[in-house]
Design an enzyme around this catalytic site. Structure first.
Site, PDB file in Angstrom:
ATOM      1  N   TYR A 192       9.854  72.599  -8.542  1.00  0.00           N
ATOM      2  CA  TYR A 192       8.949  73.341  -9.444  1.00  0.00           C
ATOM      3  C   TYR A 192       7.932  74.130  -8.621  1.00  0.00           C
ATOM      4  O   TYR A 192       7.159  73.554  -7.868  1.00  0.00           O
ATOM      5  CB  TYR A 192       8.231  72.343 -10.359  1.00  0.00           C
ATOM      6  CG  TYR A 192       7.462  72.939 -11.527  1.00  0.00           C
ATOM      7  CD1 TYR A 192       7.103  74.280 -11.587  1.00  0.00           C
ATOM      8  CD2 TYR A 192       7.100  72.127 -12.587  1.00  0.00           C
ATOM      9  CE1 TYR A 192       6.411  74.788 -12.665  1.00  0.00           C
ATOM     10  CE2 TYR A 192       6.394  72.627 -13.672  1.00  0.00           C
ATOM     11  CZ  TYR A 192       6.050  73.956 -13.701  1.00  0.00           C
ATOM     12  OH  TYR A 192       5.347  74.462 -14.769  1.00  0.00           O
ATOM     13  N   TYR A 249      12.033  83.818 -11.830  1.00  0.00           N
ATOM     14  CA  TYR A 249      13.074  83.725 -12.886  1.00  0.00           C
ATOM     15  C   TYR A 249      12.432  83.589 -14.260  1.00  0.00           C
ATOM     16  O   TYR A 249      12.518  84.487 -15.099  1.00  0.00           O
ATOM     17  CB  TYR A 249      14.006  82.571 -12.519  1.00  0.00           C
ATOM     18  CG  TYR A 249      14.733  81.851 -13.635  1.00  0.00           C
ATOM     19  CD1 TYR A 249      15.715  82.482 -14.405  1.00  0.00           C
ATOM     20  CD2 TYR A 249      14.474  80.509 -13.876  1.00  0.00           C
ATOM     21  CE1 TYR A 249      16.394  81.774 -15.399  1.00  0.00           C
ATOM     22  CE2 TYR A 249      15.159  79.804 -14.858  1.00  0.00           C
ATOM     23  CZ  TYR A 249      16.102  80.445 -15.624  1.00  0.00           C
ATOM     24  OH  TYR A 249      16.766  79.746 -16.599  1.00  0.00           O
TER      25      TYR A 249
END
Lengths: 389, 133
Positions: free
Chosen positions: A288, A336
């Site tokens: 993450y 993204y």
């Protein structure tokens, strides 16, 4: 815990994202439900097979989230979980779901997430709460102007102070991640960038520049799990849950025991022990990346390098396509998508890499993957290690 | 101009904010284990004792980390940018979040000695802040 208790007992059999990016015509409920439908479809399951539901923050204030989404999709679960530890929740749910499936408390678990983060607020990052009167311990932070980026900036500044880490080294992560995104047609930002681009982008909270920060988008995602035994009869190649871990060390950044080490030190150690694999076995890492510093601290905390050596570890585009440590291969939260909580997308990409479905961005012969979610302000982590069956 | 978010005192914190209004900086010390803590709680976070005492803190601290914030999260900070968000190590041991004020934001460094000062934000609320010692 006996490492064999959950080892290869449970499989991920379906993963999907919804429409992502800027999706103003769809509600967050719809994004979550559409991702769920796609994930169930690819497994060859229906919503009527689902008896475990795992989700959070879909409601205002976050309460009753699993009830809300189960009702929205017409599901009546006998196992329910709205654990809310930030963006890592959806990685921690893999541990919870694996435990529930392995013990027979449920048979098909649906982890789902939906958020219209950019459409809701015009793309602007906001304060932690936005409230004008602060109840509870947050009243010792919010009156000083704390923000998510400000909190992570404090960790970055301390890491630089203790270990000589540089902005160039943090920028390496953003550049490598964008390179991966350039190979993913679903990624929101696909134009390649350079270290200079990162350093020349606007300073938000020193030492973090704009391009050290994740995107704000709309997105939904879903992950479906069942027992390995049942998974073998389903449509997709099952991806085994090898080992998992979760931990949290604080809620507010001023209470973080050590600004340069995350709870991944705990959750990662547990996941590796339970999986029975070593760092050298990891073929692809999905970490993450709320901010570049999040990745650097996580890599150190997971033990991929020594504390303080994260800057050197990511240098020379080591995590980029063609590098020897493929990481955040869908383009990450930096390039993204990032609907406020990214954890579920680390799981989705890890599964796709292990299935060999990633086309131009496929890591060759990926057999073991790690996904790590971080939640709050470097507060909580969920770590999972997955493998081909 | 939008007001910054202000504390809404509750059982654990009423004493602290009352003292701050009087320009006194107090923290809690445990009557059982002897350790100091921040932020104020109803129990000691080291040993869960409820025997907590308020002590006058020295107001001396060292910057543990700091960041110059150029963009406001909450609109109440829009006119304050750039401001220094910091975590300081109090001389008594605990850490707290604060702002470093009364200096050039870019001049604040980790390890810098600072001392408490007080910002009377409204008639009801005073925030302890820190400035270079």
């Amino acid at each position: 815990m006996d490492p064999s208790l959950l080892h290869r007992k449970v499989a991920i059999v379906g993963v999907a994202e919804s429409d992502i990016g800027r999706v103003p015509h769809k509600s967050k409920f719809q994004l979550s439900a559409e991702a769920s439908k796609k994930a169930l479809d690819e497994a060859g399951l229906t919503k009527d097979d689902v008896d475990g539901v795992f989700t959070t923050i879909i409601t205002e204030g976050g309460q009753f989230s699993s009830m809300m989404m189960a009702e929205y999709m017409g599901i009546t679960p006998r196992y329910t979980d709205s654990t809310s530890i930030g963006g890592s929740s959806f990685v921690a749910y893999v541990e919870h779901a694996a435990m529930a499936i392995a013990t027979g408390l449920c048979s098909v678990a649906l982890i789902c997430h939906g958020s219209t983060n950019i459409s809701d607020r015009g793309g602007k990052a906001g304060p932690v709460s936005g409230a004008s009167h602060i109840f509870g311990p947050a009243q010792f932070e919010e009156p000083y102007g704390v923000s998510t980026v400000g909190s992570y900036a404090l960790a970055a500044a301390r890491h630089m102070h203790e270990y000589g880490t540089t902005s160039e080294q943090l920028a390496e992560i953003a550049v490598a991640t964008r390179h991966w995104a350039s190979m993913n047609p679903l990624a929101r930002m696909r134009d390649r960038i350079t270290i200079e681009d990162v350093l020349n982008s606007r300073m938000i909270a020193s030492p973090l520049h704009l391009l050290d920060c994740c995107l704000v988008t709309d997105a939904g995602g879903a992950v479906v799990l069942t027992s390995m035994e049942r998974a073998k009869d389903l449509k997709k190649r099952p991806i085994a849950v090898l080992g998992t871990g979760e931990a949290h060390t604080h809620r507010m950044i001023s209470q973080m025991p050590d600004l340069t080490q995350t709870a991944a030190k705990i959750s990662g150690k547990l996941a590796f022990e339970r999986a029975g694999v070593t760092h050298a076995d990891i073929d692809v890492a999905e970490i993450y990346d709320s901010f570049t510093i999040t990745v650097l601290l996580t890599l150190e905390s997971l033990g991929f390098c020594k504390k303080g050596e994260g800057g050197a570890f990511v240098s020379g585009q080591r995590t980029a396509p063609g590098g020897d440590f493929p990481m955040n291969t869908q383009g990450g939260a930096l390039s993204y998508t990032h609907p406020g909580m990214f954890g579920i997308f680390t799981v989705i990409e890890a599964v796709r890499q292990l299935r060999g479905e990633c086309g131009p961005r496929q890591v060759p012969n990926a057999e073991v993957a790690i996904a790590n979610g971080t939640g709050g302000v470097l507060s909580s982590t969920g770590t999972i290690i997955l493998g081909r069956e | 101009m939008t007001q910054i978010p202000l504390p809404d005192p509750y059982q654990d914190t009423e004493e602290y904010w009352k003292a701050a209004r009087e320009h006194r900086f107090i923290i809690q010390k445990c009557g059982d284990c002897g350790q100091a803590q921040f932020y104020p709680r109803g129990v000691c976070s080291h040993c869960l004792s409820s025997k907590l005492e308020w002590i006058e803190a020295s107001g001396k601290a060292t910057v543990y980390s700091c960041s110059v914030n150029y963009r406001a999260g909450h609109p109440g900070f829009a006119e304050k940018t750039p401001f220094v968000l910091a975590i300081v190590d109090l001389a008594e041991g605990p850490r707290m979040m604060t702002n470093i004020v009364n200096c050039d934001p870019e001049s604040v460094r980790i390890g810098m000695a600072v001392q408490v000062c007080f910002d009377d934000v409204t008639d009801e609320v005073t925030l302890p802040m820190f400035e270079p010692a």
